[in-house]
Design a protein around this motif. Structure first.
Motif, PDB file in Angstrom:
ATOM      1  N   LEU A 390     -47.772 -15.623 112.893  1.00 18.78           N
ATOM      2  CA  LEU A 390     -47.174 -14.957 111.734  1.00 18.78           C
ATOM      3  C   LEU A 390     -47.410 -15.759 110.459  1.00 18.78           C
ATOM      4  CD1 LEU A 390     -45.489 -12.555 110.780  1.00 18.78           C
ATOM      5  CD2 LEU A 390     -43.436 -13.862 111.301  1.00 18.78           C
ATOM      6  N   HIS A 391     -47.272 -17.071 110.560  1.00 19.23           N
ATOM      7  CA  HIS A 391     -47.500 -17.927 109.394  1.00 19.23           C
ATOM      8  C   HIS A 391     -48.951 -17.828 108.935  1.00 19.23           C
ATOM      9  CE1 HIS A 391     -47.286 -21.308 106.667  1.00 19.23           C
ATOM     10  NE2 HIS A 391     -48.231 -21.951 107.338  1.00 19.23           N
ATOM     11  N   GLY A 392     -49.878 -17.712 109.900  1.00 19.97           N
ATOM     12  CA  GLY A 392     -51.279 -17.583 109.550  1.00 19.97           C
ATOM     13  C   GLY A 392     -51.587 -16.292 108.812  1.00 19.97           C
ATOM     14  N   MET A 393     -50.800 -15.243 109.077  1.00 21.51           N
ATOM     15  CA  MET A 393     -51.031 -13.948 108.433  1.00 21.51           C
ATOM     16  C   MET A 393     -50.222 -13.793 107.149  1.00 21.51           C
ATOM     17  SD  MET A 393     -51.366 -11.350 111.628  1.00 21.51           S
ATOM     18  CE  MET A 393     -52.165 -10.180 110.527  1.00 21.51           C
ATOM     19  N   ALA A 394     -49.217 -14.640 106.967  1.00 14.08           N
ATOM     20  CA  ALA A 394     -48.402 -14.608 105.748  1.00 14.08           C
ATOM     21  C   ALA A 394     -48.160 -16.050 105.314  1.00 14.08           C
ATOM     22  CB  ALA A 394     -47.082 -13.885 106.015  1.00 14.08           C
ATOM     23  N   LYS A 395     -49.180 -16.653 104.722  1.00 18.54           N
ATOM     24  CA  LYS A 395     -49.142 -18.083 104.427  1.00 18.54           C
ATOM     25  C   LYS A 395     -48.098 -18.455 103.382  1.00 18.54           C
ATOM     26  CE  LYS A 395     -53.943 -18.872 105.737  1.00 18.54           C
ATOM     27  NZ  LYS A 395     -53.591 -19.533 106.995  1.00 18.54           N
ATOM     28  N   ASP A 396     -47.604 -17.458 102.633  1.00 15.59           N
ATOM     29  CA  ASP A 396     -46.570 -17.763 101.647  1.00 15.59           C
ATOM     30  C   ASP A 396     -45.198 -17.939 102.290  1.00 15.59           C
ATOM     31  OD1 ASP A 396     -46.760 -15.045 102.309  1.00 15.59           O
ATOM     32  OD2 ASP A 396     -45.576 -14.467 100.545  1.00 15.59           O
ATOM     33  N   LEU A 397     -45.095 -17.616 103.587  1.00  8.71           N
ATOM     34  CA  LEU A 397     -43.842 -17.823 104.305  1.00  8.71           C
ATOM     35  C   LEU A 397     -43.863 -19.206 104.956  1.00  8.71           C
ATOM     36  CD1 LEU A 397     -43.137 -14.433 106.140  1.00  8.71           C
ATOM     37  CD2 LEU A 397     -41.856 -15.424 104.251  1.00  8.71           C
ATOM     38  N   PRO A 398     -42.985 -20.123 104.559  1.00 12.86           N
ATOM     39  CA  PRO A 398     -42.960 -21.454 105.180  1.00 12.86           C
ATOM     40  C   PRO A 398     -42.579 -21.365 106.661  1.00 12.86           C
ATOM     41  CG  PRO A 398     -41.701 -21.417 103.123  1.00 12.86           C
ATOM     42  CD  PRO A 398     -42.009 -19.990 103.472  1.00 12.86           C
ATOM     43  N   LEU A 399     -43.097 -22.277 107.450  1.00 13.60           N
ATOM     44  CA  LEU A 399     -42.755 -22.300 108.873  1.00 13.60           C
ATOM     45  C   LEU A 399     -41.255 -22.457 109.082  1.00 13.60           C
ATOM     46  CD1 LEU A 399     -45.624 -24.518 110.363  1.00 13.60           C
ATOM     47  CD2 LEU A 399     -45.132 -22.139 110.940  1.00 13.60           C
ATOM     48  N   SER A 400     -40.611 -23.253 108.220  1.00 12.05           N
ATOM     49  CA  SER A 400     -39.164 -23.456 108.368  1.00 12.05           C
ATOM     50  C   SER A 400     -38.404 -22.143 108.205  1.00 12.05           C
ATOM     51  CB  SER A 400     -38.671 -24.476 107.332  1.00 12.05           C
ATOM     52  OG  SER A 400     -38.975 -24.040 106.013  1.00 12.05           O
ATOM     53  N   THR A 401     -38.873 -21.277 107.313  1.00 12.67           N
ATOM     54  CA  THR A 401     -38.228 -19.978 107.104  1.00 12.67           C
ATOM     55  C   THR A 401     -38.356 -19.101 108.344  1.00 12.67           C
ATOM     56  OG1 THR A 401     -38.673 -20.045 104.726  1.00 12.67           O
ATOM     57  CG2 THR A 401     -38.237 -17.879 105.689  1.00 12.67           C
ATOM     58  N   ILE A 402     -39.552 -19.094 108.942  1.00 11.49           N
ATOM     59  CA  ILE A 402     -39.770 -18.261 110.132  1.00 11.49           C
ATOM     60  C   ILE A 402     -38.952 -18.799 111.301  1.00 11.49           C
ATOM     61  CG2 ILE A 402     -41.494 -17.266 111.675  1.00 11.49           C
ATOM     62  CD1 ILE A 402     -43.597 -17.807 109.524  1.00 11.49           C
ATOM     63  N   PHE A 403     -38.965 -20.113 111.499  1.00  9.80           N
ATOM     64  CA  PHE A 403     -38.191 -20.690 112.599  1.00  9.80           C
ATOM     65  C   PHE A 403     -36.696 -20.434 112.423  1.00  9.80           C
ATOM     66  CE2 PHE A 403     -41.836 -23.615 113.706  1.00  9.80           C
ATOM     67  CZ  PHE A 403     -41.954 -23.175 115.008  1.00  9.80           C
ATOM     68  N   ARG A 404     -36.233 -20.482 111.164  1.00  8.39           N
ATOM     69  CA  ARG A 404     -34.814 -20.177 110.913  1.00  8.39           C
ATOM     70  C   ARG A 404     -34.514 -18.726 111.284  1.00  8.39           C
ATOM     71  NH1 ARG A 404     -34.804 -21.732 106.134  1.00  8.39           N
ATOM     72  NH2 ARG A 404     -34.753 -19.784 104.959  1.00  8.39           N
ATOM     73  N   GLY A 405     -35.482 -17.853 111.043  1.00 14.03           N
ATOM     74  CA  GLY A 405     -35.277 -16.442 111.340  1.00 14.03           C
ATOM     75  C   GLY A 405     -35.266 -16.118 112.817  1.00 14.03           C
ATOM     76  N   VAL A 406     -35.946 -16.919 113.646  1.00 12.57           N
ATOM     77  CA  VAL A 406     -35.991 -16.606 115.076  1.00 12.57           C
ATOM     78  C   VAL A 406     -34.784 -17.149 115.841  1.00 12.57           C
ATOM     79  CG1 VAL A 406     -38.522 -16.520 115.113  1.00 12.57           C
ATOM     80  CG2 VAL A 406     -37.363 -18.644 115.715  1.00 12.57           C
ATOM     81  N   VAL A 407     -33.964 -17.973 115.211  1.00 12.05           N
ATOM     82  CA  VAL A 407     -32.834 -18.585 115.919  1.00 12.05           C
ATOM     83  C   VAL A 407     -31.915 -17.549 116.582  1.00 12.05           C
ATOM     84  CG1 VAL A 407     -30.712 -19.936 115.629  1.00 12.05           C
ATOM     85  CG2 VAL A 407     -32.849 -20.742 114.629  1.00 12.05           C
ATOM     86  N   PRO A 408     -31.479 -16.488 115.865  1.00 12.91           N
ATOM     87  CA  PRO A 408     -30.625 -15.498 116.542  1.00 12.91           C
ATOM     88  C   PRO A 408     -31.305 -14.842 117.747  1.00 12.91           C
ATOM     89  CG  PRO A 408     -30.627 -15.148 114.152  1.00 12.91           C
ATOM     90  CD  PRO A 408     -31.709 -16.125 114.458  1.00 12.91           C
ATOM     91  N   PHE A 409     -32.612 -14.664 117.662  1.00 13.94           N
ATOM     92  CA  PHE A 409     -33.347 -14.029 118.759  1.00 13.94           C
ATOM     93  C   PHE A 409     -33.507 -14.996 119.939  1.00 13.94           C
ATOM     94  CE2 PHE A 409     -34.627 -11.964 114.804  1.00 13.94           C
ATOM     95  CZ  PHE A 409     -34.345 -10.643 115.105  1.00 13.94           C
ATOM     96  N   ILE A 410     -33.571 -16.290 119.650  1.00 11.54           N
ATOM     97  CA  ILE A 410     -33.602 -17.274 120.729  1.00 11.54           C
ATOM     98  C   ILE A 410     -32.305 -17.207 121.526  1.00 11.54           C
ATOM     99  CG2 ILE A 410     -33.569 -19.754 121.233  1.00 11.54           C
ATOM    100  CD1 ILE A 410     -35.546 -20.148 118.939  1.00 11.54           C
ATOM    101  N   PHE A 411     -31.179 -17.123 120.821  1.00 10.34           N
ATOM    102  CA  PHE A 411     -29.888 -16.985 121.510  1.00 10.34           C
ATOM    103  C   PHE A 411     -29.856 -15.704 122.349  1.00 10.34           C
ATOM    104  CE2 PHE A 411     -28.233 -19.955 118.191  1.00 10.34           C
ATOM    105  CZ  PHE A 411     -27.708 -20.901 119.056  1.00 10.34           C
ATOM    106  N   ALA A 412     -30.416 -14.633 121.807  1.00 13.25           N
ATOM    107  CA  ALA A 412     -30.464 -13.362 122.539  1.00 13.25           C
ATOM    108  C   ALA A 412     -31.312 -13.500 123.798  1.00 13.25           C
ATOM    109  CB  ALA A 412     -31.014 -12.253 121.639  1.00 13.25           C
ATOM    110  N   ASP A 413     -32.432 -14.211 123.692  1.00  8.71           N
ATOM    111  CA  ASP A 413     -33.306 -14.404 124.849  1.00  8.71           C
ATOM    112  C   ASP A 413     -32.641 -15.266 125.916  1.00  8.71           C
ATOM    113  OD1 ASP A 413     -35.496 -12.838 124.289  1.00  8.71           O
ATOM    114  OD2 ASP A 413     -36.546 -14.388 123.175  1.00  8.71           O
ATOM    115  N   VAL A 414     -31.930 -16.306 125.485  1.00  7.16           N
ATOM    116  CA  VAL A 414     -31.214 -17.160 126.441  1.00  7.16           C
ATOM    117  C   VAL A 414     -30.161 -16.346 127.183  1.00  7.16           C
ATOM    118  CG1 VAL A 414     -29.646 -19.122 126.676  1.00  7.16           C
ATOM    119  CG2 VAL A 414     -31.657 -19.306 125.187  1.00  7.16           C
ATOM    120  N   ALA A 415     -29.436 -15.499 126.438  1.00  3.94           N
ATOM    121  CA  ALA A 415     -28.427 -14.643 127.064  1.00  3.94           C
ATOM    122  C   ALA A 415     -29.064 -13.688 128.066  1.00  3.94           C
ATOM    123  CB  ALA A 415     -27.662 -13.857 125.992  1.00  3.94           C
TER     124      ALA A 415
END
Length: 437
Positions: A390-415
């Protein structure tokens, strides 16, 4: 030749990982280690014949041809505009809700994943379609990017899945049983992602503005326009589960129908036709290199006695099977964060699969769990592959922003993982009820 095959096996395993660290492609590292290891155990004459027999066996296998056909179907479906129509369909029904575009993105990822069967391809496709729509409407960058990176992982669990086909072939389990076993976990994945989005937008309403509700006339129009998506899904999935098609036949029919749809809609040009063929060939070639390498390495591992010794050693520790399973979850979480899903699976199957059988777990259930936990690794910091795509296709999005966005989904996957491990029947009841177990 080495006198102790087990020591040779350990050295070979270390050498393989050293080659991978040195950026040697996984398939080549496995194949090279396997040939040299077999040469040290049984002689280089017989070992070198593996370089002829294993590629020949893989290339002539009808089962492996399924992988190429499903990849081709996904590429033709994208050329025909089916991915964009699928997103529009989800949007007209969910777009008016707070976070509706995110709901639509997750739903479209699940739908497109059922067509293309690839996690990375799903994330890349939805990044082109959904990300600009969400950012233009004022959605938080982290939520928009996180939903695409996480939604892309659905491409591997929603059948038909390329990784499931590969798991079924390598472990000699029924592919249809695996597809059926993944249906309920796939639905649970979408539901849990929806719950995660609901919680995020409830806590931070500014992250997801409310859109206008589409009138029923618009919904009917978009639904009718999406007939091609429905047709392709019904022909492929319906044909498989009803017994009309084998998996191989369904893949061929799906690729043919997707091509005809692209032609019928006048969206197929020489350029994108060749691009679709090129992308399919590149991905198929990569998968075949890993399959051949894994076959050679598996032969070497069996000769060395490593898998049997590993199973005996772990069983000798006296650990409860559940604790062993948890350690495997942690191992695959780390592996999934570093390697591609297919690479992580073929790399470990010679050792882990006998262990799972020895512990008494169902191989079809494990196939689902294996894929789910590796997919979780694909969005887990610090090396989540989908995040980097995703970062490669939208280079203006910092990796930290994307990783922050996946946190809720990580919790969902763990559940979801906890639920599937606690209640194996959620995966096994459907294939059992339909007579595939």
């Amino acid at each position: 030749m080495f006198s102790d095959p087990f020591v040779t096996g350990l050295l070979g395993l270390a050498a393989m990982f050293a080659l991978i660290v040195l950026q040697v492609p996984v398939g080549i590292a496995m194949g090279l280690t396997g040939v040299v290891g077999c040469g040290l155990i049984i002689g280089f004459g017989p070992a070198l014949t593996l370089l002829a027999t294993e590629p020949s066996s893989a290339m002539s296998s009808e089962g492996y041809a399924v992988i190429a056909m499903f990849l081709l179907m996904g590429n033709f479906a994208h050329v025909g505009g089916l991915s964009r129509e699928l997103y529009k369909l989800a949007y007209v029904y969910l777009g008016h809700l707070r976070g509706g575009l995110v709901f639509a993105t997750v739903g479209a990822c699940a739908g497109f994943g059922a067509i293309c069967g690839s996690s990375v391809a799903t994330a890349a496709t939805m990044a082109r379609i959904a990300l600009p729509e969400m950012l233009e409407r004022g959605y938080a960058k982290s939520l928009a990017a996180g939903s695409i990176a996480a939604g892309g992982t659905l491409g591997m669990i929603v059948p038909p899945s390329v990784v499931m086909i590969l798991y079924g072939i390598l472990t000699e389990n029924s592919i249809i049983a695996l597809f059926l076993a993944a249906i309920v976990p796939g639905v649970i994945a979408v539901v849990f992602y929806f719950i995660a989005v609901f919680i995020v937008v409830r806590r931070n309403p500014e992250a997801a503005p409310v859109g206008e509700k589409a009138p029923w006339a618009e919904r009917r129009r978009v639904t009718i326009q999406s007939w091609a998506v429905v047709l392709l899904a019904v022909m492929v999935s319906g044909g498989i589960y009803s017994g009309i098609f084998t998996v191989s036949e369904a893949a061929s029919v799906g690729a043919s129908v997707a091509l005809l749809l692209a032609i019928f809609r006048r969206r197929l040009t020489v350029k994108n036709f060749l691009a679709a063929l090129g992308d399919t060939a590149a991905n198929t070639g990569m998968i075949f290199v890993m399959i051949i390498g894994a076959s050679v390495f598996s032969y070497f591992a069996t000769l060395s006695g490593l898998p049997a010794a590993t199973v005996s050693w772990i069983q000798g520790l006296g650990l409860p099977p559940f604790l062993v399973l948890m350690l495997l979850m942690l191992f695959y979480l780390i592996l999934g964060a570093i390697f591609d899903t297919i690479a992580a699976m073929v790399l470990t199957l010679p050792f882990v699969y006998p262990l799972i059988l020895g512990l008494g777990y169902d191989p079809v259930w494990w196939g689902v769990i294996n894929i789910v936990v590796i997919e979780l690794g694909m969005i887990t910091p610090p090396i989540g592959i989908n995040v980097f795509v995703l970062h490669g296709m939208a280079k203006d999005l910092p990796l930290s922003t994307i990783f922050r966005g996946v946190v809720p989904f990580i919790f969902a996957d763990v559940a979801r993982l906890v639920v599937l491990i606690t209640f194996p029947a959620l995966s096994l009841w459907l294939p059992g009820a339909m007579g595939w177990l």
